[in-house]
Motif scaffolding. Structure first.
Motif, PDB file in Angstrom:
ATOM      1  N   ARG A   1       0.840  -1.191   0.000  1.00 14.24           N
ATOM      2  CA  ARG A   1       0.000   0.000   0.000  1.00 14.24           C
ATOM      3  C   ARG A   1       0.878   1.245   0.000  1.00 14.24           C
ATOM      4  N   TRP A   2       0.264   2.372  -0.326  1.00 15.44           N
ATOM      5  CA  TRP A   2       1.028   3.609  -0.407  1.00 15.44           C
ATOM      6  C   TRP A   2       1.572   4.015   0.969  1.00 15.44           C
ATOM      7  N   VAL A   3       0.861   3.640   2.032  1.00 18.94           N
ATOM      8  CA  VAL A   3       1.349   3.944   3.379  1.00 18.94           C
ATOM      9  C   VAL A   3       2.671   3.218   3.627  1.00 18.94           C
TER      10      VAL A   3
ATOM     11  N   VAL B   1       6.370   4.953   4.480  1.00 20.49           N
ATOM     12  CA  VAL B   1       7.124   4.610   5.691  1.00 20.49           C
ATOM     13  C   VAL B   1       8.446   3.952   5.327  1.00 20.49           C
ATOM     14  N   GLY B   2       8.419   3.036   4.353  1.00 19.97           N
ATOM     15  CA  GLY B   2       9.655   2.389   3.930  1.00 19.97           C
ATOM     16  C   GLY B   2      10.648   3.372   3.338  1.00 19.97           C
ATOM     17  N   ALA B   3      10.150   4.303   2.514  1.00 24.89           N
ATOM     18  CA  ALA B   3      11.040   5.301   1.924  1.00 24.89           C
ATOM     19  C   ALA B   3      11.647   6.204   2.989  1.00 24.89           C
TER      20      ALA B   3
ATOM     21  N   LEU C   1       1.528   8.717  14.533  1.00 26.30           N
ATOM     22  CA  LEU C   1       1.319   7.383  15.098  1.00 26.30           C
ATOM     23  C   LEU C   1       0.208   6.645  14.360  1.00 26.30           C
ATOM     24  N   ASP C   2      -0.879   7.335  14.039  1.00 24.53           N
ATOM     25  CA  ASP C   2      -1.951   6.710  13.260  1.00 24.53           C
ATOM     26  C   ASP C   2      -1.430   6.240  11.906  1.00 24.53           C
ATOM     27  N   PHE C   3      -0.574   7.030  11.307  1.00 25.21           N
ATOM     28  CA  PHE C   3       0.016   6.667  10.011  1.00 25.21           C
ATOM     29  C   PHE C   3       0.866   5.409  10.137  1.00 25.21           C
ATOM     30  N   LEU C   4       1.679   5.336  11.193  1.00 28.65           N
ATOM     31  CA  LEU C   4       2.535   4.161  11.388  1.00 28.65           C
ATOM     32  C   LEU C   4       1.705   2.914  11.683  1.00 28.65           C
ATOM     33  N   ARG C   5       0.610   3.068  12.410  1.00 23.54           N
ATOM     34  CA  ARG C   5      -0.234   1.924  12.725  1.00 23.54           C
ATOM     35  C   ARG C   5      -0.906   1.351  11.493  1.00 23.54           C
ATOM     36  N   ARG C   6      -1.101   2.169  10.478  1.00 20.13           N
ATOM     37  CA  ARG C   6      -1.719   1.684   9.240  1.00 20.13           C
ATOM     38  C   ARG C   6      -0.715   0.971   8.337  1.00 20.13           C
ATOM     39  N   SER C   7       0.564   1.102   8.657  1.00 13.82           N
ATOM     40  CA  SER C   7       1.600   0.507   7.822  1.00 13.82           C
ATOM     41  C   SER C   7       2.020  -0.858   8.363  1.00 13.82           C
TER      42      SER C   7
END
Length: 578
Positions: free
Chosen positions: A19-21, A25-27, A288-294
């Protein structure tokens, strides 16, 4: 059999696609690792003490690079501080015999100013890495560590000492090992005060960044690339425009660190709150919400789980968490005589050697002079602590007990607390000179800029950790006004306030080093006090005076802690622990 008969439909066991998330995060993770690898060679650049530059370029184009170098030092010191906190605070809380040694030592370490550590450690680190800038980097990181570690250690120690008894009993009933208990009970139980005090310690370390990156010892100045050394060079040149640019960059750095690191940490630690009813409003963090979706954090953590299980099994032979905090009076008395004897011998021997060295160089009369100067600084510390208590306790309670307010106030408080107030000293110096204000009085304001936030942050942490069910009980019974403050709010935050008070007082002593001597351009202001005494002795490399100044400062801090703050700690443990 039909294609779908007897088996789940095709695709049920298929892993979720990229996913784009995950890409973002990986980038970001790859970019961080790449930046660290590119930065690593500059940390090991050639370095010769006799020809090393004493200042850095004040070209604003270098500021992005300087900012990154400073951030690396700050986070390296934070990691070391967390490790030190876990080891030292746990030993002091669990080993009651060792506590009689560790807590007084911690008091002394807290009282030693950053310049005191630098005067001893710079030469040692340079000799440890000859011909490399890595030695100076380690000295700078160690100096920043000394500005962070003590506050975090006090906070985690108290969280262990005030641990709810039923959780302690549950750990023994479940037969957890000491290792399992530490990670499943001790660390989660102390995470909220640890994060808030870590955030405050990180902010307090910014205050000493200039002294840690532009090191003046033994009549020589060593400058490392960084935002602190840039500000020090601009202040020495009397260039207010470049000081203003450094301030703007610092504000951006503080806000960025808060948004990307501390705010997610505060929201994450809310899961460790001990309460029977869920709060209506929880801290939130978009990061944190963004990281939890990844899925990236889960992929990174998956290989670590077998290592954790192996450590659980490997540490079982070392014993179970069978004993609660505290030991029987008989065991305590058994160790008292031995440790009291060892401490007495070490103190007497160290004092004898120190007195002999001072007597053979500058004479014992230097101690009397330093004690008189210390009384002046002590008066400033008392005034600062009292005023900060009256001002910031109500504000901290208001912020901590209102999650909606916390969401907006925390970044503002973090910027104010993290901003190195000594960057503002040139403007304060100009104001003092224009208004004819003596630094003997102005130093109190300058010290407050770096020390008052310890009280505010600890009170916020204590107020935010109050269980929601107790708050709801006060609301249901319609308890308000002074009655609510006296019987609910003040007892609930008292342990946190004591931690904030003792670290604020220690921070004020440390801040006196840079607040009692202020230079800006051709202006030089100096106050009568122990901080100015130590600063001048360190700049000239006068080791006898450095020893006298640090010894007297340690005496004042330890005496105040023993006679006042430790008694409040005992009161907090016996009467105001949940």
């Amino acid at each position: 059999m039909a294609e779908t008969g007897g088996f789940p439909s095709r695709g049920v066991w298929r892993r979720p696609g990229l996913r784009w998330v995950d890409v973002v995060v990986g980038a970001a993770l790859v970019a961080l690792l790449y930046g660290l690898l590119r930065l690593a060679p500059s940390l090991n650049a050639p370095f010769l003490p006799k020809t090393a530059p004493s200042t850095v370029s004040t070209d604003p184009s270098n500021l992005p690079y300087y900012a990154v170098r400073s951030l690396v030092r700050m986070f390296a010191a934070l990691v070391v501080s967390v490790v030190f906190t876990f080891v030292y605070a746990t030993a002091a809380a669990r080993l009651k015999r060792a506590e009689k040694v560790l807590l007084p030592v911690l008091d002394i370490l807290q009282s030693v100013p950053v310049l005191g550590f630098l005067s001893v450690t710079v030469t040692a680190f340079i000799n440890l890495f000859p011909g490399s800038e890595l030695g100076l980097e380690c000295a700078s990181i160690f100096a920043i560590f000394t500005a962070m570690a003590w506050n975090m250690t006090f906070a985690f120690y108290y969280s262990l000492m005030s641990q709810p008894r039923e959780l302690d009993e549950a750990a023994r009933v479940l037969r957890l090992t000491k290792w399992e208990r530490f990670w499943q009970l001790d660390v989660p139980g102390g995470m909220i005060p640890l994060v808030w005090n870590g955030m405050m310690s990180f902010g307090g370390a910014w205050f000493f960044l200039a002294a840690s990156e532009s090191i003046s010892v033994l009549n020589h100045t060593y400058a490392l690339p960084g935002i602190g050394s840039y500000a020090a060079a601009a202040i020495a040149q009397g260039d207010l425009s470049k000081v203003g640019i450094a301030i703007a960059v610092m504000v951006v750095m503080v806000i960025g660190v808060n948004v990307l690191f501390w705010r997610p940490m505060v929201a994450w630690t809310d899961r460790f709150r001990v309460e029977e009813s869920e709060a209506a409003e929880r801290p939130r963090s978009l990061v944190l919400d963004f990281l939890r979706r990844s899925q990236v954090p889960h992929l990174i953590g998956r290989p670590l789980k077998p290592a954790g299980r192996w450590l659980d099994r490997a540490t079982r032979p070392f014993g179970l968490a069978e004993h609660p905090i505290g030991v029987s009076p008989v065991r305590e008395r058994t160790g008292d005589v031995f440790f009291a004897g060892v401490i007495s011998v070490l103190v007497v021997y160290g004092a004898w050697k120190a007195f002999g060295y001072v007597n053979s160089t500058i004479g014992l009369g230097a101690f009397g002079h330093a004690l008189a100067l210390g009384a002046a600084t002590f008066g400033r510390v008392v005034v600062l602590t009292a005023v900060a208590t009256v001002v910031w306790v109500p504000v901290g309670v208001w912020i901590g007990m209102n999650p909606k307010v916390t969401r907006f106030a925390q970044p503002v408080v973090q910027v104010l607390a993290s901003f190195p107030a000594n960057f503002l000293f040139p403007f304060a110096t100009a104001a003092f000179v224009a208004l004819g204000i003596s630094l003997n009085f102005g130093a109190v304001l300058l010290m407050a800029l770096g020390a008052q936030w310890y009280i505010l942050f600890n009170v916020i942490a204590g107020a935010s950790a109050i269980p929601s069910d107790l708050r709801e009980a006060m609301t249901n019974y319609k308890v308000g006004g002074w009655l609510k403050w006296r019987y609910f709010i003040l007892p609930a935050i008292f342990p946190s306030y004591v931690t904030g008070g003792i670290t604020a007082a220690g921070g004020a002593w440390n801040a006196s080093i840079v607040a009692e001597v202020v230079d800006y351009g051709h202006h030089h202001l100096s106050a009568t006090g122990l901080g100015a005494y130590i600063t001048q002795a360190t700049a000239t490399g006068d080791f006898p005076k450095i020893l006298v100044g640090i010894s007297v400062m340690s005496l004042y801090v330890v005496a105040a802690n023993r006679l006042f703050w430790r008694r409040l700690y005992g009161l907090a443990e016996t009467r105001f622990a949940l």
